[in-house]
Design a protein around this motif. Structure first.
Motif, short mmCIF file in Angstrom:
data_model
loop_
_atom_site.label_atom_id
_atom_site.label_comp_id
_atom_site.label_asym_id
_atom_site.label_seq_id
_atom_site.Cartn_x
_atom_site.Cartn_y
_atom_site.Cartn_z
N GLY A 87 0.73 -1.44 2.71
CA GLY A 87 1.90 -2.28 2.92
C GLY A 87 1.54 -3.65 3.45
N THR A 88 0.53 -3.70 4.30
CA THR A 88 0.06 -4.97 4.84
C THR A 88 -0.56 -5.82 3.73
OG1 THR A 88 -0.34 -3.91 6.97
CG2 THR A 88 -1.42 -6.02 6.60
N VAL A 89 -1.29 -5.16 2.84
CA VAL A 89 -1.88 -5.88 1.71
C VAL A 89 -0.78 -6.50 0.86
CG1 VAL A 89 -3.23 -5.66 -0.41
CG2 VAL A 89 -3.97 -4.49 1.66
N LYS A 90 0.25 -5.71 0.55
CA LYS A 90 1.37 -6.21 -0.26
C LYS A 90 2.05 -7.38 0.43
CE LYS A 90 2.42 -1.75 -2.38
NZ LYS A 90 3.41 -0.68 -2.47
N SER A 91 2.26 -7.27 1.72
CA SER A 91 2.90 -8.34 2.48
C SER A 91 2.05 -9.61 2.46
CB SER A 91 3.12 -7.88 3.92
OG SER A 91 3.58 -8.94 4.71
N ARG A 92 0.75 -9.45 2.64
CA ARG A 92 -0.14 -10.62 2.63
C ARG A 92 -0.23 -11.25 1.26
NH1 ARG A 92 -5.03 -8.64 6.70
NH2 ARG A 92 -3.69 -8.48 8.54
#
Length: 176
Positions: A154-159
């Motif tokens: 999820g953090t990857v997607k957000s970044r």
């Protein structure tokens, strides 16, 4: 992991690792060094590498850590003895060769666009730039990037979303 398996990894993932190293460093000499150091470190750590658990992500994470260490060392050395004046005097810097295009105008426009995109990406912080490069230049899936960087998917997607948004804004401002 045996040396033969490592040789196979170089055959399978060498080109994408090299392309990613180029995106991190921005010039051929540093890319060659980082690429070589990545695989040398992989040889040292081959006992920790599991071929069934996404070795490409593992190799990319090695390249990221090595590049981060090089940048830290360079920043430390710059505080001691700045070399920016020396680079300006000698004309040192990066130079991208022109790809053979249909017309000289197309080549110039292509180089200018590539330069604008690369400058916009380079202005991003590592937290945003690394997932962007891994996604677009190393053709990694979100889960693979998460594994390589040690962060949730999820953090990857957000970044990635934030990086795209900032890139879009930067390119809209720079466009004529």
């Amino acid at each position: 992991m045996e040396p033969d398996e490592l040789i196979e990894l170089v055959r399978q993932h060498g080109k994408s690792i090299y392309a990613f190293c180029y995106r991190l460093t921005g010039n051929k000499a540093d890319t060659d060094d980082l690429y070589q150091e990545t695989f040398l470190k992989a040889v040292e750590l081959r006992h920790k590498m599991d071929a069934s658990r996404n070795p490409k992500a593992y190799l990319l994470s090695i390249a990221i850590r090595l590049n981060r260490n090089h940048r830290r060392k360079f920043a430390w050395r710059q505080r001691i003895v700045p070399t920016s004046e020396l680079d300006a005097a000698t004309g040192a810097g990066t130079f991208d060769s022109l790809a053979s295009e249909a017309t000289p105008e197309d080549a110039v426009l292509s180089l200018e666009l590539r330069s604008m995109v690369q400058d916009a990406a380079n202005r991003l912080g590592d937290k945003l730039k690394l997932p962007l490069y891994l996604y677009y230049t190393a053709d990694m899936a979100v889960e693979e990037i998460a594994s390589a960087l040690g962060i949730p998917a999820g953090t990857v997607k957000s970044r990635l979303h934030t990086a795209r948004k900032l890139m879009r804004q930067a390119l809209e401002v720079e466009s004529p």
